[in-house]
Design an enzyme around this catalytic site. Structure first.
Site, PDB file in Angstrom:
ATOM      1  N   ASN A   1      52.592  69.201  84.204  1.00  0.00           N
ATOM      2  CA  ASN A   1      51.876  71.160  83.600  1.00  0.00           C
ATOM      3  C   ASN A   1      50.659  71.422  83.205  1.00  0.00           C
ATOM      4  O   ASN A   1      49.957  70.443  83.072  1.00  0.00           O
ATOM      5  CB  ASN A   1      52.363  71.158  81.958  1.00  0.00           C
ATOM      6  CG  ASN A   1      51.743  72.041  80.824  1.00  0.00           C
ATOM      7  OD1 ASN A   1      51.150  72.981  82.209  1.00  0.00           O
ATOM      8  ND2 ASN A   1      51.786  72.055  79.882  1.00  0.00           N
TER       9      ASN A   1
ATOM     10  N   LYS B   1      48.667  67.309  82.349  1.00  0.00           N
ATOM     11  CA  LYS B   1      49.852  67.045  81.353  1.00  0.00           C
ATOM     12  C   LYS B   1      51.088  66.479  81.305  1.00  0.00           C
ATOM     13  O   LYS B   1      51.398  67.002  82.565  1.00  0.00           O
ATOM     14  CB  LYS B   1      49.628  67.792  79.589  1.00  0.00           C
ATOM     15  CG  LYS B   1      48.746  68.559  79.889  1.00  0.00           C
ATOM     16  CD  LYS B   1      49.158  68.873  77.882  1.00  0.00           C
ATOM     17  CE  LYS B   1      47.866  69.792  77.439  1.00  0.00           C
ATOM     18  NZ  LYS B   1      48.344  70.554  76.251  1.00  0.00           N
TER      19      LYS B   1
ATOM     20  N   ARG C   1      55.807  73.165  86.145  1.00  0.00           N
ATOM     21  CA  ARG C   1      55.625  74.994  85.704  1.00  0.00           C
ATOM     22  C   ARG C   1      54.400  75.221  85.993  1.00  0.00           C
ATOM     23  O   ARG C   1      53.089  74.989  86.562  1.00  0.00           O
ATOM     24  CB  ARG C   1      54.217  74.315  84.368  1.00  0.00           C
ATOM     25  CG  ARG C   1      54.218  75.586  83.428  1.00  0.00           C
ATOM     26  CD  ARG C   1      53.772  75.722  82.159  1.00  0.00           C
ATOM     27  NE  ARG C   1      52.171  75.343  82.666  1.00  0.00           N
ATOM     28  CZ  ARG C   1      51.386  76.199  82.087  1.00  0.00           C
ATOM     29  NH1 ARG C   1      51.607  78.055  82.256  1.00  0.00           N
ATOM     30  NH2 ARG C   1      50.183  76.023  82.324  1.00  0.00           N
TER      31      ARG C   1
ATOM     32  N   HIS D   1      52.884  82.774  80.378  1.00  0.00           N
ATOM     33  CA  HIS D   1      53.165  81.707  79.070  1.00  0.00           C
ATOM     34  C   HIS D   1      54.435  81.258  78.723  1.00  0.00           C
ATOM     35  O   HIS D   1      54.629  80.792  77.251  1.00  0.00           O
ATOM     36  CB  HIS D   1      52.442  81.671  77.485  1.00  0.00           C
ATOM     37  CG  HIS D   1      50.868  81.457  78.297  1.00  0.00           C
ATOM     38  ND1 HIS D   1      49.606  82.435  77.395  1.00  0.00           N
ATOM     39  CD2 HIS D   1      49.751  80.648  78.726  1.00  0.00           C
ATOM     40  CE1 HIS D   1      48.875  82.369  77.633  1.00  0.00           C
ATOM     41  NE2 HIS D   1      49.005  81.260  78.518  1.00  0.00           N
TER      42      HIS D   1
ATOM     43  N   GLY E   1      45.196  80.103  73.572  1.00  0.00           N
ATOM     44  CA  GLY E   1      43.930  78.110  73.746  1.00  0.00           C
ATOM     45  C   GLY E   1      43.473  79.031  75.258  1.00  0.00           C
ATOM     46  O   GLY E   1      42.146  80.466  74.616  1.00  0.00           O
TER      47      GLY E   1
ATOM     48  N   GLY F   1      43.809  79.867  77.700  1.00  0.00           N
ATOM     49  CA  GLY F   1      44.740  81.645  78.381  1.00  0.00           C
ATOM     50  C   GLY F   1      45.392  81.604  76.642  1.00  0.00           C
ATOM     51  O   GLY F   1      45.678  81.053  76.087  1.00  0.00           O
TER      52      GLY F   1
ATOM     53  N   ARG G   1      38.423  84.311  80.178  1.00  0.00           N
ATOM     54  CA  ARG G   1      38.878  85.541  81.099  1.00  0.00           C
ATOM     55  C   ARG G   1      38.573  86.897  79.839  1.00  0.00           C
ATOM     56  O   ARG G   1      38.646  86.555  78.833  1.00  0.00           O
ATOM     57  CB  ARG G   1      40.085  85.462  80.956  1.00  0.00           C
ATOM     58  CG  ARG G   1      40.501  84.397  82.901  1.00  0.00           C
ATOM     59  CD  ARG G   1      41.942  84.207  82.641  1.00  0.00           C
ATOM     60  NE  ARG G   1      42.868  82.574  82.268  1.00  0.00           N
ATOM     61  CZ  ARG G   1      43.692  82.844  82.080  1.00  0.00           C
ATOM     62  NH1 ARG G   1      44.572  83.524  81.988  1.00  0.00           N
ATOM     63  NH2 ARG G   1      43.777  81.647  81.373  1.00  0.00           N
TER      64      ARG G   1
ATOM     65  N   MET H   1      36.360  77.972  71.556  1.00  0.00           N
ATOM     66  CA  MET H   1      36.618  78.224  70.113  1.00  0.00           C
ATOM     67  C   MET H   1      35.968  77.367  69.184  1.00  0.00           C
ATOM     68  O   MET H   1      35.771  77.837  68.488  1.00  0.00           O
ATOM     69  CB  MET H   1      38.052  79.453  70.015  1.00  0.00           C
ATOM     70  CG  MET H   1      37.875  79.126  68.882  1.00  0.00           C
ATOM     71  SD  MET H   1      36.772  80.457  68.873  1.00  0.00           S
ATOM     72  CE  MET H   1      37.848  82.201  69.140  1.00  0.00           C
TER      73      MET H   1
ATOM     74  N   GLY I   1      46.369  75.449  72.049  1.00  0.00           N
ATOM     75  CA  GLY I   1      45.747  74.876  70.965  1.00  0.00           C
ATOM     76  C   GLY I   1      44.626  75.315  69.826  1.00  0.00           C
ATOM     77  O   GLY I   1      44.774  74.981  68.899  1.00  0.00           O
ATOM     78  N   ILE I   2      44.366  76.004  69.951  1.00  0.00           N
ATOM     79  CA  ILE I   2      43.408  77.542  69.164  1.00  0.00           C
ATOM     80  C   ILE I   2      44.621  77.432  68.135  1.00  0.00           C
ATOM     81  O   ILE I   2      44.146  76.989  66.552  1.00  0.00           O
ATOM     82  CB  ILE I   2      42.765  78.813  69.375  1.00  0.00           C
ATOM     83  CG1 ILE I   2      41.861  78.150  70.787  1.00  0.00           C
ATOM     84  CG2 ILE I   2      41.946  79.487  68.580  1.00  0.00           C
ATOM     85  CD1 ILE I   2      41.042  79.524  71.393  1.00  0.00           C
ATOM     86  N   GLY I   3      45.693  78.276  68.383  1.00  0.00           N
ATOM     87  CA  GLY I   3      47.101  78.382  67.137  1.00  0.00           C
ATOM     88  C   GLY I   3      47.335  77.306  66.241  1.00  0.00           C
ATOM     89  O   GLY I   3      47.281  77.583  64.983  1.00  0.00           O
ATOM     90  N   GLU I   4      46.641  75.949  66.334  1.00  0.00           N
ATOM     91  CA  GLU I   4      47.930  74.868  66.449  1.00  0.00           C
ATOM     92  C   GLU I   4      46.496  74.238  65.303  1.00  0.00           C
ATOM     93  O   GLU I   4      47.099  74.133  64.583  1.00  0.00           O
ATOM     94  CB  GLU I   4      48.199  73.781  67.168  1.00  0.00           C
ATOM     95  CG  GLU I   4      49.947  74.437  67.816  1.00  0.00           C
ATOM     96  CD  GLU I   4      50.170  72.866  68.993  1.00  0.00           C
ATOM     97  OE1 GLU I   4      49.544  72.357  69.359  1.00  0.00           O
ATOM     98  OE2 GLU I   4      50.461  73.786  69.927  1.00  0.00           O
TER      99      GLU I   4
ATOM    100  N   GLU J   1      55.178  72.577  76.316  1.00  0.00           N
ATOM    101  CA  GLU J   1      55.599  72.427  77.617  1.00  0.00           C
ATOM    102  C   GLU J   1      56.633  71.917  78.353  1.00  0.00           C
ATOM    103  O   GLU J   1      57.466  72.118  79.174  1.00  0.00           O
ATOM    104  CB  GLU J   1      54.550  73.156  78.452  1.00  0.00           C
ATOM    105  CG  GLU J   1      53.698  74.322  77.202  1.00  0.00           C
ATOM    106  CD  GLU J   1      52.685  75.203  78.034  1.00  0.00           C
ATOM    107  OE1 GLU J   1      52.690  76.455  78.286  1.00  0.00           O
ATOM    108  OE2 GLU J   1      52.103  74.166  78.350  1.00  0.00           O
TER     109      GLU J   1
END
Length: 388
Positions: free
Chosen positions: A6, A13, A87, A175, A204, A206, A235, A278, A322-325, A373
């Site tokens: 991934n 990963k 992926r 995603h 994340g 993205g 982006r 972030m 990443g950010i959400g978690e 993922e």
């Protein structure tokens, strides 16, 4: 065994599983910071991870795959490796389910490079390198676009001449491997309704949102390419197409310059002028950093409202990636921006490591579910192997 690879924008990963229905994990790891100071992290199932620096400078993605292959050979061997799952960001209109990566399939996927120019070439290079490193294993592509392929036609259409739309200019969404994993986790907890009317925030480097009804995608913020939708690390997200025309016609920029601007120099990095990370922005006291965070949150809140309209309401909001978690502050800000929908985040729960972070009085369940993922790819590979 099944190996899942991934690739992200700056990492690779990997995870190795036994080919059994429950996919027992053998080992997992990552090659991180590929473009700066690459590091290898790997652990056997149930054991602490070990890390080591790889070099003083950047790695190319092919070398990263070779490092992963060497590590697997040294730890467990590859004699029982039956398949490698990849992926792949873009499957176009053709690939709505996993596919063996034979020459014809790879050639078709190469035609999609202009639709995902920073992701697709890397995905295909990894697959090519893995084919040479693991010649006895089948190579399988699992596509981020596939999860969104069954959306209603109206959710995929652009208001362009029909002849252009028929050539494949439409919204695809991305995603999807991550969203498919979250959908499966919701089904485990809530049965076939999978939480009902759900918005999943994959935040994340993205970032995109997906509106799900009964666990199936009905709308999403990314469209024709991974540029669309939310503000991202580098982006731009959704942009008036007139801006692109202006840059080309009035500023005299070349197409490749515009592409570099929109993919690599915009987003959080472009707004702040500091970084696209972030966490570093949250730690900064500069007004430019705050402006980047504010726009990220504003656009996420606005898009949640749009997706709630597509769903006809909202029962659940899920943060992942990443950010959400890992960022309670961003979850709190986005939760407040979308609070008019009835969601309330409990400040104490939000600082803990639990799944449920919504207040007892909240009309909308708010969850944090770490995405995986790699296991989602392995599940798709296993299904393909058992049905071929």
């Amino acid at each position: 065994m099944i190996l899942a690879l991934n690739a992200g924008s700056s990492s690779l990963k990997f995870a190795l599983y036994e080919r059994r229905a429950s996919l027992p994990l053998v080992l997992k790891g990552s090659v991180a910071s590929i473009h700066s100071n690459p590091r290898l992290r790997v652990s056997r199932a149930g054991e602490p991870a070990r890390q080591r620096d790889l070099s003083a400078g950047p790695l190319n993605i092919g070398t990263a795959v070779e490092i992963v292959a060497d590590e697997i050979r040294s730890m467990v061997g590859v004699s029982r490796l039956e398949a490698v799952g990849h992926r792949i960001v873009h499957g176009g209109r053709t690939f709505r389910s996993p596919a063996f990566l034979d020459d014809d399939v790879v050639e078709e996927l190469r035609r999609l490079v202009p639709l995902a120019p920073i992701h697709q070439p890397q995905n295909l290079e990894i697959a090519d390198r893995a084919k040479r490193l693991f010649p006895g294993a089948a190579q399988v592509g699992c596509f981020d676009t596939a999860f969104h392929a069954a959306r209603p036609a109206v959710a995929k259409a652009y208001a362009l001449p029909r002849g252009l739309s028929e050539t494949g200019i439409q919204s695809y969404g991305f995603h999807g491997v991550s969203f498919a994993y979250i959908s499966s986790e919701l089904r485990k907890s809530y049965g076939p309704p999978a939480g009902g009317r759900v918005i999943v925030a994959h935040l994340g480097s993205g970032a995109s949102l997906c509106a799900m009804l009964d666990g199936k995608s009905v709308a999403t913020t990314m469209g024709f390419s991974p540029l669309d939708g939310l503000v991202m690390s580098t982006r731009c997200g959704a942009l008036d197409p007139g801006v692109v025309l202006y840059l080309l016609q009035e500023r005299g920029m070349r197409a490749e310059e515009v592409a570099r601007l929109l993919y690599h120099q915009s987003g959080l990095l472009g707004i702040s002028g500091i970084t696209g990370d972030m966490q570093r922005l949250l730690e900064s006291d500069s007004p430019e950093a705050r402006a980047a965070i504010d726009l990220f949150v504003y656009r996420a809140g606005r898009e949640i409202g749009s997706l709630a309209a597509a769903l006809g309401g909202l029962d659940m909001l899920v943060f992942t990636a990443g950010i959400g978690e890992n960022s309670p502050a961003i979850r709190d800000m986005i939760g407040k921006a979308a609070g008019w929908l009835g969601g309330q985040i409990d400040p104490d729960l939000n600082l803990q490591d639990g799944i449920l972070v919504s207040a007892a009085t909240s009309k909308v369940r708010v969850l944090v579910i770490p995405t995986d993922e790699e296991v989602a790819v392995a599940r798709e590979v296993l299904h393909l192997l058992e049905t071929r």
